[in-house]
Design a protein around this motif. Structure first.
Motif, PDB file in Angstrom:
ATOM      1  N   ASN A 159       0.860  -1.319   0.044  1.00  8.42           N
ATOM      2  CA  ASN A 159      -0.090   0.162  -0.048  1.00  8.42           C
ATOM      3  C   ASN A 159       0.886   1.091   0.068  1.00  8.42           C
ATOM      4  O   ASN A 159       0.348   2.417  -0.244  1.00  8.42           O
ATOM      5  CB  ASN A 159      -1.019  -0.060   1.092  1.00  8.42           C
ATOM      6  CG  ASN A 159      -2.267   0.664   1.131  1.00  8.42           C
ATOM      7  OD1 ASN A 159      -2.434   1.112  -0.060  1.00  8.42           O
ATOM      8  ND2 ASN A 159      -2.828   1.304   2.085  1.00  8.42           N
ATOM      9  N   PRO A 164      -0.592  -0.412  -9.044  1.00  8.65           N
ATOM     10  CA  PRO A 164      -1.496  -1.336  -8.925  1.00  8.65           C
ATOM     11  C   PRO A 164      -0.835  -2.471  -8.386  1.00  8.65           C
ATOM     12  O   PRO A 164       0.431  -2.932  -8.651  1.00  8.65           O
ATOM     13  CB  PRO A 164      -1.905  -1.693 -10.355  1.00  8.65           C
ATOM     14  CG  PRO A 164      -1.180  -0.618 -11.389  1.00  8.65           C
ATOM     15  CD  PRO A 164      -0.169   0.095 -10.682  1.00  8.65           C
ATOM     16  N   VAL A 240      -2.336   6.195  -9.350  1.00 10.13           N
ATOM     17  CA  VAL A 240      -3.297   5.224  -8.533  1.00 10.13           C
ATOM     18  C   VAL A 240      -2.741   4.080  -7.793  1.00 10.13           C
ATOM     19  O   VAL A 240      -2.002   3.234  -8.286  1.00 10.13           O
ATOM     20  CB  VAL A 240      -4.775   5.111  -9.189  1.00 10.13           C
ATOM     21  CG1 VAL A 240      -5.638   6.393  -9.428  1.00 10.13           C
ATOM     22  CG2 VAL A 240      -4.368   4.484 -10.484  1.00 10.13           C
ATOM     23  N   GLN A 241      -3.213   3.871  -6.587  1.00 10.75           N
ATOM     24  CA  GLN A 241      -3.096   2.644  -5.867  1.00 10.75           C
ATOM     25  C   GLN A 241      -4.321   1.831  -5.819  1.00 10.75           C
ATOM     26  O   GLN A 241      -4.734   1.997  -5.005  1.00 10.75           O
ATOM     27  CB  GLN A 241      -2.364   3.039  -4.758  1.00 10.75           C
ATOM     28  CG  GLN A 241      -1.330   1.954  -3.982  1.00 10.75           C
ATOM     29  CD  GLN A 241      -1.846   0.791  -3.700  1.00 10.75           C
ATOM     30  OE1 GLN A 241      -2.944   0.515  -3.499  1.00 10.75           O
ATOM     31  NE2 GLN A 241      -0.715  -0.283  -3.485  1.00 10.75           N
ATOM     32  N   ASP A 242      -4.569   0.969  -6.861  1.00  9.99           N
ATOM     33  CA  ASP A 242      -5.867   0.232  -6.751  1.00  9.99           C
ATOM     34  C   ASP A 242      -5.287  -1.537  -6.487  1.00  9.99           C
ATOM     35  O   ASP A 242      -4.148  -1.546  -7.015  1.00  9.99           O
ATOM     36  CB  ASP A 242      -6.305   0.259  -8.209  1.00  9.99           C
ATOM     37  CG  ASP A 242      -7.484   1.449  -8.225  1.00  9.99           C
ATOM     38  OD1 ASP A 242      -7.944   1.636  -7.031  1.00  9.99           O
ATOM     39  OD2 ASP A 242      -7.530   2.035  -9.141  1.00  9.99           O
ATOM     40  N   TYR A 244      -6.276  -5.371  -7.256  1.00 14.43           N
ATOM     41  CA  TYR A 244      -7.085  -6.122  -8.330  1.00 14.43           C
ATOM     42  C   TYR A 244      -6.909  -7.638  -8.062  1.00 14.43           C
ATOM     43  O   TYR A 244      -6.091  -7.921  -7.208  1.00 14.43           O
ATOM     44  CB  TYR A 244      -6.269  -5.918  -9.732  1.00 14.43           C
ATOM     45  CG  TYR A 244      -6.501  -4.491 -10.458  1.00 14.43           C
ATOM     46  CD1 TYR A 244      -7.632  -4.192 -11.216  1.00 14.43           C
ATOM     47  CD2 TYR A 244      -5.605  -3.464 -10.221  1.00 14.43           C
ATOM     48  CE1 TYR A 244      -7.571  -2.941 -11.696  1.00 14.43           C
ATOM     49  CE2 TYR A 244      -5.464  -2.304 -10.707  1.00 14.43           C
ATOM     50  CZ  TYR A 244      -6.683  -2.069 -11.512  1.00 14.43           C
ATOM     51  OH  TYR A 244      -6.726  -1.015 -12.020  1.00 14.43           O
ATOM     52  N   ARG A 310     -10.834  -4.958 -10.814  1.00 14.46           N
ATOM     53  CA  ARG A 310     -10.448  -3.963  -9.621  1.00 14.46           C
ATOM     54  C   ARG A 310     -11.518  -4.297  -8.348  1.00 14.46           C
ATOM     55  O   ARG A 310     -12.545  -4.671  -8.413  1.00 14.46           O
ATOM     56  CB  ARG A 310     -10.864  -2.518  -9.901  1.00 14.46           C
ATOM     57  CG  ARG A 310     -10.364  -1.442  -9.041  1.00 14.46           C
ATOM     58  CD  ARG A 310     -10.575  -0.234  -9.374  1.00 14.46           C
ATOM     59  NE  ARG A 310     -10.538   0.679  -8.417  1.00 14.46           N
ATOM     60  CZ  ARG A 310     -11.909   1.019  -7.548  1.00 14.46           C
ATOM     61  NH1 ARG A 310     -12.785   0.480  -7.798  1.00 14.46           N
ATOM     62  NH2 ARG A 310     -11.465   1.692  -6.463  1.00 14.46           N
ATOM     63  N   ARG A 313     -13.221  -0.509  -2.954  1.00 18.98           N
ATOM     64  CA  ARG A 313     -12.397   0.062  -1.585  1.00 18.98           C
ATOM     65  C   ARG A 313     -13.016  -0.686  -0.607  1.00 18.98           C
ATOM     66  O   ARG A 313     -12.733  -1.137   0.462  1.00 18.98           O
ATOM     67  CB  ARG A 313     -12.552   1.508  -1.217  1.00 18.98           C
ATOM     68  CG  ARG A 313     -11.538   2.292  -2.441  1.00 18.98           C
ATOM     69  CD  ARG A 313     -10.189   2.532  -1.658  1.00 18.98           C
ATOM     70  NE  ARG A 313      -9.268   2.499  -2.786  1.00 18.98           N
ATOM     71  CZ  ARG A 313      -7.936   2.323  -2.284  1.00 18.98           C
ATOM     72  NH1 ARG A 313      -7.318   2.311  -1.228  1.00 18.98           N
ATOM     73  NH2 ARG A 313      -7.013   2.219  -3.497  1.00 18.98           N
TER      74      ARG A 313
END
Ligand SMILES: [Zn+2]
Length: 390
Positions: A159, A164, A240-242, A244, A310, A313
């Motif tokens: 994180n 990603p 962006v910190q997504d 998946y 994705r 959240r």
């Protein structure tokens, strides 16, 4: 173990390396950060980046708090610039495979024995926490990304990086090194830097190594030359910190002639039924919408492509909550679910009786499907206590 503080090798084309690329002992002796490069022999960016970073550390006498180790992976495959010689070194790290002493003439079994001896010894002599980071590249073009097994300590560490993160690869691959390490409770994170032969993949690895050393607390930010540059350099690709999740894998059969259609890049959005590949002369369409992940553009390897989606959240936060509260104990008392007596982390599920529970629910509680045996699903919990290596 004879660990030498010396860079060995030529960082241009042909690589001749030894197992320990470099190691530096810090003042306080904790944490210990262990990097791997070249677990796949045709992925040299990680090895070259580790050599570069190690050289800077030694030449500039950068003070470390904890310990740094850079380990090379499949040395014999690296020398041939091939993914592997006999078998994929990143598919033979299961307890069963480690106990299996047949096929010892396989090149990779010897590589595995050698690597395992080194990491066992590091964990025995150094202080934790331990961070294991495996540097890879892909056959397709890609922006940098992270892969992890879905444990909370892995998530927390990944994180930190603005890129990603793909969870759950352990459900689709048998025997990756990091999944094995993670089962002993340590943080274990894979970094995919870019395309195999792209020079920027080396720069991405260099940036990531420095950021990871800072994030783990091994080196102070102020000691890293161009820290902000490295940080912005990587986030330039991915702001962006997504997270998946892998939803599908296309497994290439033994005799199958498989080829991806040209031009797919990693994380590209695809639609249901979109034409993706050719198998034995027939078109392979996408079984669902999502994003294409690690499409295969090289000869070696039998994972054709993956499809990812994705993770919302809300779902991520909910899973942190249920795992922190240890609500997974509830699962054991539900009909159709029982504890595996041989492994405290594993649940045996009768899919007919427990059909009210989807795989998603098990994921939420921190379990991943390990295997299917005798019509029973085996789900294993990824969050572990720290344990000594076997
Ligand atoms: Zn790889």
């Amino acid at each position: 173990m004879n660990i030498k503080n010396k860079v060995v090798g030529n960082i241009d084309t042909k690589l001749k390396i030894q197992r320990i690329i470099g190691d530096v002992k810090g003042s306080k002796g904790t944490p210990t950060v262990i990097f791997f490069g070249g677990i796949h022999g045709n992925e040299l960016a990680g090895v070259k980046a580790l050599q570069k970073v190690y050289t800077v550390m030694v030449e500039k006498e950068i003070p470390l708090v904890g310990n740094f180790y850079a380990i090379s992976g499949n040395i014999q495959a690296i020398e041939k610039n091939e993914r592997f010689v006999d078998v994929d070194l990143n598919r033979i790290w299961t307890k069963d495979a480690l106990a299996n002493t047949t096929n010892t003439n396989f090149t990779e079994y010897n590589e595995r024995t050698s690597i395992y001896k080194v990491i066992k010894e590091i964990v025995a002599i150094e202080a934790g926490p331990f961070y294991f980071i495996d540097l890879h590249t892909t056959s397709s073009e890609t922006n940098p990304f992270i892969t992890i097994s879905d444990s909370l300590n892995n998530r927390k560490f990944s994180n930190v990086f603005a890129m990603p993160t793909v969870l759950g690869i352990e459900e689709y691959l048998e025997g990756p090194l990091l999944t094995f390490i993670n089962e002993f409770g340590h943080v274990a994170l894979g970094f995919e830097a870019g395309q195999h032969y792209n020079e920027t993949s080396i720069d991405n690895c260099v940036a990531f190594i420095w950021l990871a050393l800072e994030a783990s607390g091994c080196i102070a930010k102020s000691e890293i030359e161009k820290y902000d540059f490295h940080k912005h350099y990587l986030s330039f690709f991915n702001d962006v910190q997504d997270f998946y999740e892998i939803k599908y894998k296309y497994q290439i059969g033994k005799q199958e002639r498989f080829a991806m259609l040209d031009g797919f890049t990693n994380f590209e959005t695809i639609t249901k039924h979109q034409k993706l590949a050719i198998s034995n002369g027939s078109i392979v369409g996408s079984p669902m919408e999502g994003k294409i992940f690690m499409p295969l553009y090289q000869q070696q390897g039998d994972d054709g492509f993956f499809i990812i989606t994705r993770i919302p959240r809300f779902w991520l936060y909910l899973s942190i909550l249920v795992r922190t509260l240890k609500l997974y104990h509830v699962l054991r008392i539900l009909p159709g679910i029982k504890q595996d007596n041989r492994d405290t982390y594993t649940l045996i599920v009768n899919p007919k009786t427990a059909r009210f529970l989807t795989t998603q629910i098990f994921h939420l509680f921190g379990f991943r499907k390990k295997s299917i045996q005798n019509n029973r699903w085996y789900f294993t919990r990824r969050d572990r206590k720290i344990n000594a290596f076997i």
